[in-house]
Scaffold this motif. Structure first.
Motif, PDB file in Angstrom:
ATOM      1  N   ASP A 105       4.249   9.749 -13.606  1.00 33.26           N
ATOM      2  CA  ASP A 105       3.463   9.786 -14.845  1.00 33.26           C
ATOM      3  C   ASP A 105       3.045  11.241 -15.052  1.00 33.26           C
ATOM      4  O   ASP A 105       2.410  11.822 -14.162  1.00 33.26           O
ATOM      5  CB  ASP A 105       2.252   8.857 -14.657  1.00 33.26           C
ATOM      6  CG  ASP A 105       1.345   8.727 -15.871  1.00 33.26           C
ATOM      7  OD1 ASP A 105       1.722   9.194 -16.954  1.00 33.26           O
ATOM      8  OD2 ASP A 105       0.258   8.144 -15.711  1.00 33.26           O
ATOM      9  N   HIS A 168      -5.943   8.631 -12.299  1.00 32.91           N
ATOM     10  CA  HIS A 168      -5.868   7.364 -11.556  1.00 32.91           C
ATOM     11  C   HIS A 168      -4.981   7.501 -10.328  1.00 32.91           C
ATOM     12  O   HIS A 168      -4.103   8.363 -10.292  1.00 32.91           O
ATOM     13  CB  HIS A 168      -5.299   6.282 -12.488  1.00 32.91           C
ATOM     14  CG  HIS A 168      -4.076   6.722 -13.255  1.00 32.91           C
ATOM     15  ND1 HIS A 168      -2.798   6.510 -12.796  1.00 32.91           N
ATOM     16  CD2 HIS A 168      -3.933   7.418 -14.416  1.00 32.91           C
ATOM     17  CE1 HIS A 168      -1.940   7.030 -13.662  1.00 32.91           C
ATOM     18  NE2 HIS A 168      -2.602   7.601 -14.660  1.00 32.91           N
ATOM     19  N   HIS A 175      -1.154   2.411 -12.648  1.00 30.07           N
ATOM     20  CA  HIS A 175      -2.600   2.625 -12.538  1.00 30.07           C
ATOM     21  C   HIS A 175      -3.122   1.913 -11.306  1.00 30.07           C
ATOM     22  O   HIS A 175      -3.196   0.690 -11.274  1.00 30.07           O
ATOM     23  CB  HIS A 175      -3.323   2.099 -13.785  1.00 30.07           C
ATOM     24  CG  HIS A 175      -3.002   2.887 -15.004  1.00 30.07           C
ATOM     25  ND1 HIS A 175      -2.825   2.334 -16.245  1.00 30.07           N
ATOM     26  CD2 HIS A 175      -2.825   4.218 -15.174  1.00 30.07           C
ATOM     27  CE1 HIS A 175      -2.559   3.279 -17.128  1.00 30.07           C
ATOM     28  NE2 HIS A 175      -2.543   4.436 -16.503  1.00 30.07           N
ATOM     29  N   ALA A 199      -2.541  10.556 -10.136  1.00 30.48           N
ATOM     30  CA  ALA A 199      -2.204  11.164 -11.423  1.00 30.48           C
ATOM     31  C   ALA A 199      -3.470  11.822 -11.953  1.00 30.48           C
ATOM     32  O   ALA A 199      -4.473  11.144 -12.190  1.00 30.48           O
ATOM     33  CB  ALA A 199      -1.693  10.117 -12.390  1.00 30.48           C
ATOM     34  N   GLU A 201      -5.154  14.007 -14.959  1.00 25.19           N
ATOM     35  CA  GLU A 201      -4.814  14.204 -16.365  1.00 25.19           C
ATOM     36  C   GLU A 201      -5.992  14.616 -17.227  1.00 25.19           C
ATOM     37  O   GLU A 201      -6.592  13.794 -17.907  1.00 25.19           O
ATOM     38  CB  GLU A 201      -4.139  12.957 -16.931  1.00 25.19           C
ATOM     39  CG  GLU A 201      -4.822  11.633 -16.676  1.00 25.19           C
ATOM     40  CD  GLU A 201      -4.006  10.489 -17.277  1.00 25.19           C
ATOM     41  OE1 GLU A 201      -3.524  10.630 -18.400  1.00 25.19           O
ATOM     42  OE2 GLU A 201      -3.862   9.453 -16.608  1.00 25.19           O
ATOM     43  N   GLU A 232      -0.823  16.374 -17.561  1.00 22.15           N
ATOM     44  CA  GLU A 232      -0.909  15.475 -16.406  1.00 22.15           C
ATOM     45  C   GLU A 232       0.226  15.750 -15.438  1.00 22.15           C
ATOM     46  O   GLU A 232       1.339  16.086 -15.853  1.00 22.15           O
ATOM     47  CB  GLU A 232      -0.804  14.018 -16.901  1.00 22.15           C
ATOM     48  CG  GLU A 232      -0.774  12.968 -15.808  1.00 22.15           C
ATOM     49  CD  GLU A 232      -0.738  11.536 -16.358  1.00 22.15           C
ATOM     50  OE1 GLU A 232      -0.307  11.358 -17.515  1.00 22.15           O
ATOM     51  OE2 GLU A 232      -1.148  10.612 -15.631  1.00 22.15           O
TER      52      GLU A 232
HETATM   53 CO    CO Z   1      -1.689   8.769 -16.184  1.00 25.83          CO
END
Ligand code: CO
Ligand code: MF3
Length: 248
Positions: A105, A168, A175, A199, A201, A232
């Motif tokens: 991600d 997250h 997630h 992740a 962001e 991110e």
């Molecule tokens: Co994300």
């Protein structure tokens, strides 16, 4: 969760697909392109690499793209569609992919043609805030060190950070726990350690940070209409420090 070396190798592969989506979409950014066209480019990369999308069908109402495309005052979760980008716009592109069950991600923000110097500064500061957050991801550091570093860079530049949306944990789901806010004081929360994957962001606004969700139940805009940027990466904490998994 502590990821094994094998797990991290798979997350690197997912991350590489995401980086390839970024590169392909960046190339296509020009006045007149629609965000639906950018989404189609993202789909092409996912298909060519035999990956799957973690965005498509996500949530409720099910998300209809494989990317989020968030222009100007859209902070995150812009739905790809017929909107045409224009010279001077900025756009945040968020991409994800799944390889062998493991998720990547990552997002970037870019300008279309020549952009306002203040918009360019917003993008640079948002990138610098992510870099600072990543630098804080040292083993034996604490989770809140990340958000504290992000917030400091953004606010010292005179910008603000969104409170309602966060980074997250990520791994076998897009997630996972915990949330990683882009603000706060350092030295709190769980200890960072090797094999953890997050992740991070930052969502940074040129004006005030309050958000508004549009009627499509996805698009998140700044309440004051000011520009926002979103970048991110998916990152692993290793014994030597952070490793970015979503770079080419
Ligand atoms: Co994300
Ligand atoms: N990539 C976003 C995030 O960073 C989630 C996208 S929402 C989706 O958490 F619906 F597009 F998947």
């Amino acid at each position: 969760m502590r990821r094994s070396a094998d797990d991290l190798a798979k997350m690197r592969r997912a991350g590489r697909v995401v980086a390839e989506m970024h590169a392909a979409i960046r190339q296509a950014l020009r006045p007149g392109v629609t965000t639906a066209e950018l989404d189609r480019i993202g789909r092409g990369v996912i298909e060519r690499r035999g990956a799957r999308s973690n965005f498509l069908g996500y949530g409720y109402p099910p998300f209809t793209g494989v990317i989020c495309a968030s222009p100007n005052d859209v902070i995150v979760h812009g739905v790809p569609g017929p909107v045409r980008l224009e010279e001077g716009d900025i756009i945040s592109i968020d991409c994800g992919a799944i390889v062998e069950g493991w998720h990547g991600d990552a997002a970037f923000t870019a300008g279309i043609g020549a952009i306002d110097p203040e918009a360019a500064r917003l993008i640079e500061v948002t990138e610098a805030s992510l870099a600072a957050g990543i630098r804080a991801m040292q083993p034996s550091g604490r989770l809140s060190d990340i958000g504290a570093a992000v917030q400091r860079v953004a606010e010292e530049a005179g910008f603000s950070v969104v409170r309602e949306y966060s980074g997250h944990g990520i791994g076998l789901a897009m997630h996972e726990d915990p949330d990683i806010p882009n603000w706060g004081v350092p030295g709190k929360g769980r200890r960072l350690g090797p094999g953890q994957t997050y992740a991070v962001e930052p969502m940074v606004c040129a004006g005030r940070p309050e958000t508004q969700l549009l009627d499509d139940q996805w698009t998140v805009v700044t309440r004051d209409g000011s520009l926002a940027a979103h970048v991110e990466h998916t990152i692993a904490v290793t014994e030597h420090g952070p490793e970015i998994l979503t770079s080419a």
